[in-house]
Write an enzyme that holds these catalytic residues in place. Sequence first.
Site, PDB file in Angstrom:
ATOM      1  N   GLY A  11       0.832  -1.201   0.000  1.00  0.00           N
ATOM      2  CA  GLY A  11       0.000   0.000   0.000  1.00  0.00           C
ATOM      3  C   GLY A  11       0.868   1.253   0.000  1.00  0.00           C
ATOM      4  N   THR A  36      -6.430  -2.944  -1.798  1.00  0.00           N
ATOM      5  CA  THR A  36      -6.344  -1.507  -2.126  1.00  0.00           C
ATOM      6  C   THR A  36      -4.917  -1.113  -2.522  1.00  0.00           C
ATOM      7  OG1 THR A  36      -5.965  -0.878   0.189  1.00  0.00           O
ATOM      8  CG2 THR A  36      -8.253  -0.875  -0.580  1.00  0.00           C
ATOM      9  N   SER A  76      -4.930  -2.478   5.961  1.00  0.00           N
ATOM     10  CA  SER A  76      -6.321  -2.027   6.167  1.00  0.00           C
ATOM     11  C   SER A  76      -6.673  -1.037   5.070  1.00  0.00           C
ATOM     12  CB  SER A  76      -6.490  -1.295   7.507  1.00  0.00           C
ATOM     13  OG  SER A  76      -7.781  -0.702   7.569  1.00  0.00           O
ATOM     14  N   LYS A  92     -12.757  -6.803   9.413  1.00  0.00           N
ATOM     15  CA  LYS A  92     -12.021  -8.057   9.608  1.00  0.00           C
ATOM     16  C   LYS A  92     -10.513  -7.825   9.739  1.00  0.00           C
ATOM     17  CE  LYS A  92     -13.170 -11.901   7.445  1.00  0.00           C
ATOM     18  NZ  LYS A  92     -13.555 -12.789   6.315  1.00  0.00           N
ATOM     19  N   GLY A 103      -0.582 -12.662  17.141  1.00  0.00           N
ATOM     20  CA  GLY A 103      -0.246 -14.069  17.400  1.00  0.00           C
ATOM     21  C   GLY A 103       1.135 -14.401  16.842  1.00  0.00           C
ATOM     22  N   LYS A 106       3.782 -12.791  19.064  1.00  0.00           N
ATOM     23  CA  LYS A 106       3.914 -13.536  20.336  1.00  0.00           C
ATOM     24  C   LYS A 106       4.747 -14.795  20.108  1.00  0.00           C
ATOM     25  CE  LYS A 106       0.844 -16.028  23.495  1.00  0.00           C
ATOM     26  NZ  LYS A 106       0.359 -17.245  22.827  1.00  0.00           N
ATOM     27  N   TYR A 146     -14.418   1.505  10.209  1.00  0.00           N
ATOM     28  CA  TYR A 146     -12.969   1.771  10.276  1.00  0.00           C
ATOM     29  C   TYR A 146     -12.591   2.188  11.695  1.00  0.00           C
ATOM     30  CZ  TYR A 146      -8.499   4.034   8.955  1.00  0.00           C
ATOM     31  OH  TYR A 146      -7.181   4.410   8.839  1.00  0.00           O
ATOM     32  N   TYR A 160      -2.663  -7.999  24.425  1.00  0.00           N
ATOM     33  CA  TYR A 160      -1.505  -8.883  24.179  1.00  0.00           C
ATOM     34  C   TYR A 160      -0.276  -8.379  24.932  1.00  0.00           C
ATOM     35  CZ  TYR A 160      -3.090 -12.503  21.024  1.00  0.00           C
ATOM     36  OH  TYR A 160      -3.685 -13.623  20.526  1.00  0.00           O
ATOM     37  N   ARG A 187      -9.326  10.081  -1.419  1.00  0.00           N
ATOM     38  CA  ARG A 187      -8.839  10.971  -0.369  1.00  0.00           C
ATOM     39  C   ARG A 187      -8.554  12.342  -0.967  1.00  0.00           C
ATOM     40  NH1 ARG A 187      -4.949   7.075   3.302  1.00  0.00           N
ATOM     41  NH2 ARG A 187      -4.559   5.995   1.358  1.00  0.00           N
TER      42      ARG A 187
HETATM   43  P1  NAD Z   1      -3.416   1.675   1.507  1.00  0.00           P
HETATM   44  O1  NAD Z   1      -4.813   1.280   1.137  1.00  0.00           O
HETATM   45  O2  NAD Z   1      -2.558   2.284   0.464  1.00  0.00           O
HETATM   46  O3  NAD Z   1      -2.628   0.424   2.097  1.00  0.00           O
HETATM   47  C1  NAD Z   1      -3.249  -0.602   2.821  1.00  0.00           C
HETATM   48  C2  NAD Z   1      -2.719  -1.936   2.325  1.00  0.00           C
HETATM   49  O4  NAD Z   1      -3.295  -3.003   3.087  1.00  0.00           O
HETATM   50  C3  NAD Z   1      -3.084  -2.216   0.856  1.00  0.00           C
HETATM   51  O5  NAD Z   1      -1.933  -2.556   0.126  1.00  0.00           O
HETATM   52  C4  NAD Z   1      -4.077  -3.373   0.940  1.00  0.00           C
HETATM   53  O6  NAD Z   1      -4.056  -4.191  -0.204  1.00  0.00           O
HETATM   54  C5  NAD Z   1      -3.618  -4.074   2.213  1.00  0.00           C
HETATM   55  N1  NAD Z   1      -4.635  -4.897   2.851  1.00  0.00           N
HETATM   56  C6  NAD Z   1      -5.903  -4.555   3.219  1.00  0.00           C
HETATM   57  N2  NAD Z   1      -6.528  -5.588   3.782  1.00  0.00           N
HETATM   58  C7  NAD Z   1      -5.642  -6.632   3.791  1.00  0.00           C
HETATM   59  C8  NAD Z   1      -5.696  -7.976   4.251  1.00  0.00           C
HETATM   60  N3  NAD Z   1      -6.800  -8.486   4.809  1.00  0.00           N
HETATM   61  N4  NAD Z   1      -4.597  -8.758   4.108  1.00  0.00           N
HETATM   62  C9  NAD Z   1      -3.464  -8.275   3.536  1.00  0.00           C
HETATM   63  N5  NAD Z   1      -3.350  -7.002   3.073  1.00  0.00           N
HETATM   64  C10 NAD Z   1      -4.436  -6.191   3.211  1.00  0.00           C
HETATM   65  O7  NAD Z   1      -3.545   2.657   2.774  1.00  0.00           O
HETATM   66  P2  NAD Z   1      -2.411   3.479   3.535  1.00  0.00           P
HETATM   67  O8  NAD Z   1      -2.777   4.893   3.474  1.00  0.00           O
HETATM   68  O9  NAD Z   1      -1.071   3.053   3.126  1.00  0.00           O
HETATM   69  O10 NAD Z   1      -2.687   2.999   5.042  1.00  0.00           O
HETATM   70  C11 NAD Z   1      -1.864   2.022   5.659  1.00  0.00           C
HETATM   71  C12 NAD Z   1      -2.215   1.895   7.127  1.00  0.00           C
HETATM   72  O11 NAD Z   1      -2.022   3.148   7.793  1.00  0.00           O
HETATM   73  C13 NAD Z   1      -3.664   1.487   7.386  1.00  0.00           C
HETATM   74  O12 NAD Z   1      -3.704   0.594   8.462  1.00  0.00           O
HETATM   75  C14 NAD Z   1      -4.330   2.788   7.755  1.00  0.00           C
HETATM   76  O13 NAD Z   1      -5.427   2.588   8.593  1.00  0.00           O
HETATM   77  C15 NAD Z   1      -3.204   3.542   8.451  1.00  0.00           C
HETATM   78  N6  NAD Z   1      -3.398   4.998   8.370  1.00  0.00           N
HETATM   79  C16 NAD Z   1      -3.098   5.692   7.228  1.00  0.00           C
HETATM   80  C17 NAD Z   1      -3.288   7.071   7.194  1.00  0.00           C
HETATM   81  C18 NAD Z   1      -2.934   7.913   5.982  1.00  0.00           C
HETATM   82  O14 NAD Z   1      -3.088   9.130   6.027  1.00  0.00           O
HETATM   83  N7  NAD Z   1      -2.422   7.338   4.905  1.00  0.00           N
HETATM   84  C19 NAD Z   1      -3.825   7.729   8.309  1.00  0.00           C
HETATM   85  C20 NAD Z   1      -4.146   6.979   9.429  1.00  0.00           C
HETATM   86  C21 NAD Z   1      -3.907   5.622   9.469  1.00  0.00           C
HETATM   87  N1  UDP Z   2     -12.697  16.108   0.836  1.00  0.00           N
HETATM   88  C1  UDP Z   2     -13.148  17.052  -0.091  1.00  0.00           C
HETATM   89  N2  UDP Z   2     -13.167  16.693  -1.405  1.00  0.00           N
HETATM   90  C2  UDP Z   2     -12.784  15.483  -1.869  1.00  0.00           C
HETATM   91  C3  UDP Z   2     -12.305  14.530  -0.930  1.00  0.00           C
HETATM   92  C4  UDP Z   2     -12.293  14.872   0.422  1.00  0.00           C
HETATM   93  O1  UDP Z   2     -13.514  18.167   0.282  1.00  0.00           O
HETATM   94  O2  UDP Z   2     -12.842  15.257  -3.101  1.00  0.00           O
HETATM   95  C5  UDP Z   2     -12.673  16.478   2.262  1.00  0.00           C
HETATM   96  C6  UDP Z   2     -13.348  15.470   3.194  1.00  0.00           C
HETATM   97  O3  UDP Z   2     -14.730  15.765   3.309  1.00  0.00           O
HETATM   98  C7  UDP Z   2     -12.603  15.695   4.494  1.00  0.00           C
HETATM   99  C8  UDP Z   2     -11.187  16.107   4.046  1.00  0.00           C
HETATM  100  O4  UDP Z   2     -11.325  16.488   2.677  1.00  0.00           O
HETATM  101  O5  UDP Z   2     -13.163  16.760   5.203  1.00  0.00           O
HETATM  102  C9  UDP Z   2     -10.177  14.968   4.126  1.00  0.00           C
HETATM  103  O6  UDP Z   2     -10.739  13.839   3.512  1.00  0.00           O
HETATM  104  P1  UDP Z   2      -9.967  12.475   3.260  1.00  0.00           P
HETATM  105  O7  UDP Z   2     -10.909  11.574   2.518  1.00  0.00           O
HETATM  106  O8  UDP Z   2      -8.664  12.741   2.632  1.00  0.00           O
HETATM  107  O9  UDP Z   2      -9.655  11.845   4.691  1.00  0.00           O
HETATM  108  P2  UDP Z   2     -10.275  11.987   6.154  1.00  0.00           P
HETATM  109  O10 UDP Z   2      -9.399  12.959   6.833  1.00  0.00           O
HETATM  110  O11 UDP Z   2     -11.700  12.476   6.108  1.00  0.00           O
HETATM  111  O12 UDP Z   2     -10.162  10.617   6.678  1.00  0.00           O
END
Ligand code: NAD
Ligand code: UDP
Length: 311
Positions: A11, A36, A76, A92, A103, A106, A146, A160, A187
């Site tokens: 991701g 994703t 996720s 999930k 797990g 651990k 989420y 844990y 986003r």
């Molecule tokens: P992303 O969607 O780019 O990456 C998530 C990755 O997880 C993807 O590659 C997807 O294929 C994989 N994945 C999902 N479910 C899976 C499963 N069951 N088994 C194996 N792989 C699985 O999103 P991201 O922005 O890189 O986010 C990564 C992590 O950081 C997430 O846990 C997210 O909640 C957390 N996070 C991200 C942000 C942000 O701003 N990017 C903010 C807060 C938290």
């Molecule tokens: N947002 C927006 N236009 C878009 C996408 C998002 O105005 O096309 C707004 C959304 O309503 C939120 C903020 O931008 O207030 C950030 O959204 P994002 O989906 O990036 O992540 P969030 O912080 O809500 O998890």
Amino acid sequence: MARALITGGAGFLGSHLCELFLDRGNEVICMDNLITGSPANIRHLIGRNGFTFVKYDVTNYIHCEGSLDYVLHFASPASPIDYLEKPIQTLKVGSLGTHKTLGVAKDKKARYLLASTSEVYGDPLVHPQKEDYWGNVNPVGPRGVYDEAKRFAEAMTMAYHRFHGVDTRIVRIFNTYGERMRINDGRVVPAFISQALRDEPMTVFGDGSQTRSFCYVSDLVEGIYRLLMSNETLPVNIGNPNEMTVLQFAQEIKRLTGTKAPIEFRSLPEDDPKIRRPDITKAKKLLGWEPKVPLEVGLKRTIDYFQRVLL
Ligand code: NAD
Ligand code: UDP
């Protein structure tokens, strides 16, 4: 050489973490089911010494050969569109996926790090958000899948730690942006940049007065690495406290791209948090960390990336 299992490694954030861990001399097993993420995010790592990719859904029992020093659970769906389209997978991977990865940690006596989120604070009634704030989350709203999965994941991680003595870390990540975000993940950063580059209307939700604080990805992964190497087992916010309204953010992207795209207002999604800014006092004190990359610099790099992707 230490060995790290990074779930969600294909991701956006996971791929940057895989790279950082390889650069710092670790072996990396990247485990991802690609729901994703994308193989394109790790194409440059394939064949690199110490890097292995395993396509696997981490909500199932995880078998991992050999020893492990670190387990980082990043799998996720993370964008509001993704988790609205995949509510059950989101629940999930936050619950079963956290249980399975804990797990493994651990069993292997590995240090564990959970990717949590500012969403655990929900639509916050305390501003800026400090780690001791318990949050304001609607469990039955569309974002509940989420937010509650991550809150459960934090509780499971602490269980844990307390019950099994697993050495755990929890990072609460605030809005992060940069290269390898998916262009259509909905986003705000990829949405505004791709709209601006195509001269299409920039879709501001609501009146754009809601706030966010954007952190560039290289700052974020450095903070996460330092947290992993620290002794702190309670949650730590990592993000950039530079807060702005979504409308100001749209105007900044307009300025940096020089687009002719108009700004169009659309309805505000249900439960969209009205304000968000991390209090990073704890990370500063404990990890000696704070973000370094100014918004303009990070956004220029991200715009260049999307320009190449759109070609
Ligand atoms: P992303 O969607 O780019 O990456 C998530 C990755 O997880 C993807 O590659 C997807 O294929 C994989 N994945 C999902 N479910 C899976 C499963 N069951 N088994 C194996 N792989 C699985 O999103 P991201 O922005 O890189 O986010 C990564 C992590 O950081 C997430 O846990 C997210 O909640 C957390 N996070 C991200 C942000 C942000 O701003 N990017 C903010 C807060 C938290
Ligand atoms: N947002 C927006 N236009 C878009 C996408 C998002 O105005 O096309 C707004 C959304 O309503 C939120 C903020 O931008 O207030 C950030 O959204 P994002 O989906 O990036 O992540 P969030 O912080 O809500 O998890």
